[in-house]
Design a protein around this motif. Structure first.
Motif, PDB file in Angstrom:
ATOM      1  N   ILE A  78      -0.473   9.814   8.473  1.00  0.00           N
ATOM      2  CA  ILE A  78      -0.433   8.427   8.937  1.00  0.00           C
ATOM      3  C   ILE A  78      -1.785   7.987   9.475  1.00  0.00           C
ATOM      4  O   ILE A  78      -2.183   6.830   9.323  1.00  0.00           O
ATOM      5  CB  ILE A  78       0.676   8.243   9.996  1.00  0.00           C
ATOM      6  N   TYR A 106      -7.659   4.049   6.067  1.00  0.00           N
ATOM      7  CA  TYR A 106      -8.046   3.560   4.746  1.00  0.00           C
ATOM      8  C   TYR A 106      -7.572   2.125   4.511  1.00  0.00           C
ATOM      9  O   TYR A 106      -8.309   1.305   3.960  1.00  0.00           O
ATOM     10  CB  TYR A 106      -7.493   4.480   3.654  1.00  0.00           C
ATOM     11  N   VAL A 107      -6.353   1.809   4.915  1.00  0.00           N
ATOM     12  CA  VAL A 107      -5.817   0.476   4.647  1.00  0.00           C
ATOM     13  C   VAL A 107      -6.527  -0.586   5.486  1.00  0.00           C
ATOM     14  O   VAL A 107      -6.926  -1.646   4.977  1.00  0.00           O
ATOM     15  CB  VAL A 107      -4.294   0.443   4.902  1.00  0.00           C
ATOM     16  N   SER A 132       0.834  -1.208   0.000  1.00  0.00           N
ATOM     17  CA  SER A 132       0.000   0.000   0.000  1.00  0.00           C
ATOM     18  C   SER A 132       0.865   1.253   0.000  1.00  0.00           C
ATOM     19  O   SER A 132       0.511   2.256  -0.639  1.00  0.00           O
ATOM     20  CB  SER A 132      -0.942  -0.003   1.208  1.00  0.00           C
ATOM     21  N   ASP A 133       2.006   1.213   0.684  1.00  0.00           N
ATOM     22  CA  ASP A 133       2.929   2.359   0.645  1.00  0.00           C
ATOM     23  C   ASP A 133       3.428   2.611  -0.771  1.00  0.00           C
ATOM     24  O   ASP A 133       3.545   3.759  -1.213  1.00  0.00           O
ATOM     25  CB  ASP A 133       4.126   2.097   1.572  1.00  0.00           C
ATOM     26  N   TYR A 177      -6.985  11.983   2.103  1.00  0.00           N
ATOM     27  CA  TYR A 177      -6.645  10.860   1.234  1.00  0.00           C
ATOM     28  C   TYR A 177      -5.683   9.925   1.980  1.00  0.00           C
ATOM     29  O   TYR A 177      -5.129  10.302   3.030  1.00  0.00           O
ATOM     30  CB  TYR A 177      -5.999  11.360  -0.051  1.00  0.00           C
ATOM     31  N   PRO A 178      -5.460   8.712   1.452  1.00  0.00           N
ATOM     32  CA  PRO A 178      -4.509   7.814   2.130  1.00  0.00           C
ATOM     33  C   PRO A 178      -3.125   8.417   2.306  1.00  0.00           C
ATOM     34  O   PRO A 178      -2.401   8.067   3.240  1.00  0.00           O
ATOM     35  CB  PRO A 178      -4.474   6.598   1.192  1.00  0.00           C
ATOM     36  N   GLN A 179      -2.736   9.353   1.412  1.00  0.00           N
ATOM     37  CA  GLN A 179      -1.409   9.952   1.478  1.00  0.00           C
ATOM     38  C   GLN A 179      -1.372  11.187   2.384  1.00  0.00           C
ATOM     39  O   GLN A 179      -0.304  11.768   2.593  1.00  0.00           O
ATOM     40  CB  GLN A 179      -0.957  10.381   0.069  1.00  0.00           C
ATOM     41  N   SER A 195      -3.775   7.034   6.480  1.00  0.00           N
ATOM     42  CA  SER A 195      -3.233   5.810   5.886  1.00  0.00           C
ATOM     43  C   SER A 195      -3.726   4.583   6.631  1.00  0.00           C
ATOM     44  O   SER A 195      -4.188   3.602   6.036  1.00  0.00           O
ATOM     45  CB  SER A 195      -1.694   5.848   5.913  1.00  0.00           C
ATOM     46  N   THR A 218       0.564   5.273   0.839  1.00  0.00           N
ATOM     47  CA  THR A 218       0.379   5.425   2.280  1.00  0.00           C
ATOM     48  C   THR A 218       1.730   5.614   2.964  1.00  0.00           C
ATOM     49  O   THR A 218       2.786   5.535   2.335  1.00  0.00           O
ATOM     50  CB  THR A 218      -0.365   4.209   2.851  1.00  0.00           C
ATOM     51  N   TYR A 225       2.990   4.080   6.051  1.00  0.00           N
ATOM     52  CA  TYR A 225       3.339   3.166   7.143  1.00  0.00           C
ATOM     53  C   TYR A 225       4.835   3.156   7.444  1.00  0.00           C
ATOM     54  O   TYR A 225       5.254   3.233   8.596  1.00  0.00           O
ATOM     55  CB  TYR A 225       2.888   1.739   6.800  1.00  0.00           C
TER      56      TYR A 225
END
Length: 814
Positions: free
Chosen positions: A747, A753-754, A218-219, A742-744, A750, A224, A226
């Motif tokens: 943290i 969402y994940v 995902s990163d 957003y996921p970005q 992130s 994201t 993490y």
């Protein structure tokens, strides 16, 4: 039907086979191919280290070679090589006709092969991963490995973990439910015991790695944070915890099958049972349990407090004690035995000697103070290879040991012994100098000129080891065509069940049903009544050494042929290869080229087509009517398989949720800015999912009554509730997007969402299964006479609902 399997000379045979012996051969040959690739990279590394400084490889190419060599050897060679023998031998040793789920066995192999191909493709996408085989953060994130190939390598490893998960569930169900009548747990041969403990460790250890890879993926793909936001309590320390919770059990996952081979060959070539058999088995069980309690000794150089480090040091040294018992059992078996120095025994003896040295040098690393000095040096490299590759030495012995059974031909004994001599000398010439040159830093080609001579000796040793394998290939290949017939049992003191039948074994292994009910191996002939004098069954009894007597048993059981061919596993494997290759082109939400979108679309379409075909195929894999089932007598094999899969999934979610807790605690629990801020959507979704669990219960009740309308209505309600859940979640996400979250973004976003996205993906899979089942009920009145598939779906759906019960308070109330 068995007749549908093409002959061995046909290429199609090896594409569609599901027979455990064929899959075992495929695993073994493929693992040797990856050994060749990893070996070539090792030779490049050793040539580079002939003198300090940049040589034939650039700095980046050297890092890629070191990384890929480690990944290939640890993941694509060592464990699959052992699983090749496990596939072939374990069903024979326990009296089974095949593994519990033959198509899943084939699926596991094709996932394995295609995962390795993904790793190979990564070199042609701007460079492969170059963060070391441990893939330490933050070196594993796009900022340091920005190439598409780096993402492909991660996805290849993820596909490999899926292969392991499928194979692990299969072996666990087979060994626990597929043993012949009269074979209790204490009666299981050593090699099968070692595989049983190995797959138990795999079930949980690889699930932790899967969680780590999902977060890393995902990163890289979504963007994201993490392992990027190192100031948030995540980053490198989070990766180290997740990876080494897998990584230290992996040492024993690799070594245990080799240990099982050592026990088998020591018994065979010493002419007596292993001394202290039950104590040895208990020691192996203890090691398997302890392996999950020592991961932090890989993290002595981190900021973990000294008290915890001291505890980990104690558990690390403590885990060596059961190994001491096993080593002394092997030595005492030799002392009391009549040793025959055949090639398989020489390799097992060599593995024992190498492992002793590897274990002793590992104790140094288990001490906190010494680890501060040795960590990151070639002392670790030498110790690691003496343990891991030293253990693999016994697996080469296994290749010689079971070669006569697999091929029906004997290898050349002189060439086998020459192979062992050159390998053993080359091995020590390669790795022992690294202890002397221990101050050389790991993964770096610059080193003190005082160590040049030692590194040059190691390089010479590497080429000697490579040459020894040329001898092995020549020996085994020529013996296949010109070797002497081996007979059923070429070894004087081999007594496990595989040596009581033909070499190579027939397609379905046994002439009937294998049984130990009378104290010796017997084959109960099954088939139509009237075969025996009183209309019952006849029984052929083998003493394990080739002698056969005939008995009679007035018993009859239904005979059902087993299917051995399916085209769907290879197609599903190819579909996931295309899907993951397409995903690799996504970088922080951006697409690196339209070709990746095309590949992703093709992969998804092929996967859908193949999975539907897989689900509709009529495939028969009957279970023996009589057999040992402890401790799962009352649980069917498919239900048990679902249990094992869900146990693995618990660890996956545990890793992902644990990452959330770790990061939030690192940032300060109350300082956490929750996403989303409103708990109402989550509360509504909680009621929706709990209600859907109730409708699944109603579906099972309707199936039990044989009510097609009730079953369709209940499954339809489950589908509607699941879609409602996803719709609310989609609205919630769109609301966050509209407010710039957003996921970005951070943290907190992130993690939200994940974690909820992974759960949502499970919901999607469940809905697809429910939709498939509903179509079958509507078109073919499925599941009305046999409602077990509805029950299995219910187990999965209830698990998904339970996970949400944990996620709701974590993300919406705290």
């Amino acid at each position: 039907m068995a007749g549908d399997l093409p002959p061995p000379e046909s290429v199609r045979r090896w594409l569609v086979t599901t027979n455990h012996k064929d899959i075992g051969i495929l695993y073994t040959i493929t693992a040797l191919f990856f050994l060749l690739l990893g070996g070539v990279l090792a030779l490049l590394i050793r040539i580079q280290l002939w003198v300090p400084g940049e040589g034939i490889l650039s700095a980046t190419a050297y890092n890629e070679a070191v990384t890929t060599h480690g990944l290939l050897m640890v993941f694509w060679f060592l464990s699959p090589f052992a699983l090749g023998f496990a596939n072939y031998v374990v069903p024979l040793q326990i009296g089974a006709k095949d593994l519990a789920f033959p198509r899943l066995n084939a699926l596991s192999y094709w996932f394995y092969l295609f995962s390795g191909l993904l790793l190979g493709v990564s070199f042609f996408q701007g460079g492969s991963l170059d963060a070391g085989w441990t893939m330490y953060a933050p070196l594993n994130v796009p900022a340091y490995t920005p190439s598409v190939g780096g993402t492909t390598a991660i996805l290849g490893l993820l596909l490999f973990v899926l292969s392991v998960t499928v194979g692990t569930v299969n072996f666990l169900v087979t060994i626990h439910r597929g043993r012949a009548e009269g074979m209790g747990m204490w009666d299981i041969p050593f090699f099968t015991w070692s595989i049983l403990l190995t797959v138990w460790m795999m079930l949980f250890a690889f699930a932790a790695l899967l969680a780590a890879l999902l977060l890393l993926g995902s990163d890289r793909i979504i963007g994201t944070l993490y392992f990027t936001a190192t100031d948030s309590g995540g980053g490198s320390l989070l990766w180290a915890h997740l990876f080494w919770f897998f990584g230290h059990p992996e040492v024993y996952i690799v070594f245990f099958p080799a240990l099982g081979v050592m026990f088998e060959t020591f018994q065979t070539f010493c002419g007596r049972r292993i001394v202290g058999r039950k104590w040895v088995i208990l020691a192996m069980i203890l090691v398997a349990l302890q392996s999950f309690l020592v991961w932090m000794h890989h993290m002595f150089l981190t900021s973990i407090n000294l008290e915890i480090k001291t505890l980990m040091m104690a558990t690390t040294i403590g885990i060596s004690l059961p190994f001491d018992l096993m080593v002394f059992a092997l030595i005492y078996t030799m002392v009391k035995g009549r040793i025959q120095f055949k090639t398989p025994f020489l390799f097992s003896l060599g593995a024992l000697l190498l492992f002793i040295l590897g274990g002793i040098t590992g104790v140094f690393l288990g001490a906190v103070v010494l680890d501060y000095e040795f960590r990151g040096t070639y002392w670790v490299v030498a110790h690691f290879h003496y343990v891991m590759f030293g253990g693999a030495t016994a697996l080469f012995g296994a290749l010689y040991y079971w070669y006569p059974k697999i091929t029906g031909k004997m290898y050349d004994e002189f060439l086998g012994k020459l192979h062992f001599a050159t390998f053993f000398v080359g091995f020590n010439l390669l790795y022992f100098p690294l202890f002397v040159a221990w101050e050389t830093p790991r993964r770096v080609f610059e080193y003190n000129v005082a160590f040049v001579a030692w590194h040059q000796l190691a390089t010479i040793g590497a080429f000697v080891v490579a040459g020894s394998f040329l001898l092995m290939v020549y020996n085994l290949y020529t013996s296949l065509w010109t070797g002497e017939p081996a007979g059923d049992n070429p070894w004087d003191f081999a007594r496990t069940a595989e040596w009581a039948i033909d070499s190579p074994p027939p397609l379905e292994n046994w002439p009937g049903r294998a049984s130990y009910a009378g104290g010796t191996l017997a084959f109960v002939e099954t088939g139509p009544p009237g075969r025996a004098a009183d209309g019952g069954e006849s029984e052929t009894v083998a003493d394990g050494g080739g002698a056969v007597v005939t008995a009679h048993e007035p018993h009859h059981e239904t005979h059902e042929h087993e299917d051995h061919a399916s085209v769907w596993p290879v197609l599903i494997g190819g579909a996931l290869f295309l899907t993951f290759l397409g995903l690799s082109g996504f970088h922080a939400g951006d697409v690196q080229g339209v070709q990746y979108v095309v590949l992703l679309a093709l992969g998804v379409l092929l996967a859908a087509y193949s999975l539907i075909g897989f689900g509709l195929e009529r495939f028969s894999a009957p279970e023996a009517a009589i057999g040992e089932r402890w401790p799962f007598e009352g649980v069917g094999k498919t239900k048990l398989g679902v249990w094992f899969f869900l146990a693995s999934d618990v660890v996956v979610f545990g890793g992902v949720i644990g990452a959330y807790v770790f990061i939030r605690a690192g940032m300060g629990w109350t300082a956490w800015e929750s996403v989303p801020p409103d708990a109402l959507p989550g509360l509504v979704n909680t009621f929706v999912l709990l209600t859907s669990s109730y409708t699944v219960v109603l579906a099972l009740a309707a199936a039990d009554r044989g009510s097609k309308r009730g079953l369709l209505a209940s499954l339809g309600a489950t589908l509607a509730l699941g879609i409602t859940f996803l719709s609310i979640k989609a609205w919630e996400w769109s609301y966050e997007f509209s407010h710039g979250i957003y996921p970005q973004t951070g943290i907190e976003a992130s993690v939200y969402y994940v974690t909820t996205g992974l759960h949502g993906l499970h919901v999607v899979f469940g809905l697809l299964i429910a939709l498939f089942m509903g179509a079958r009920i509507y078109a073919a009145d499925a599941y009305l006479e046999d409602d077990r598939p509805v029950e299995f779906f219910g187990l999965y759906w209830h698990f998904v609902d339970i996970v949400w019960v944990f996620l709701f308070p974590l993300f919406y109330l705290m």
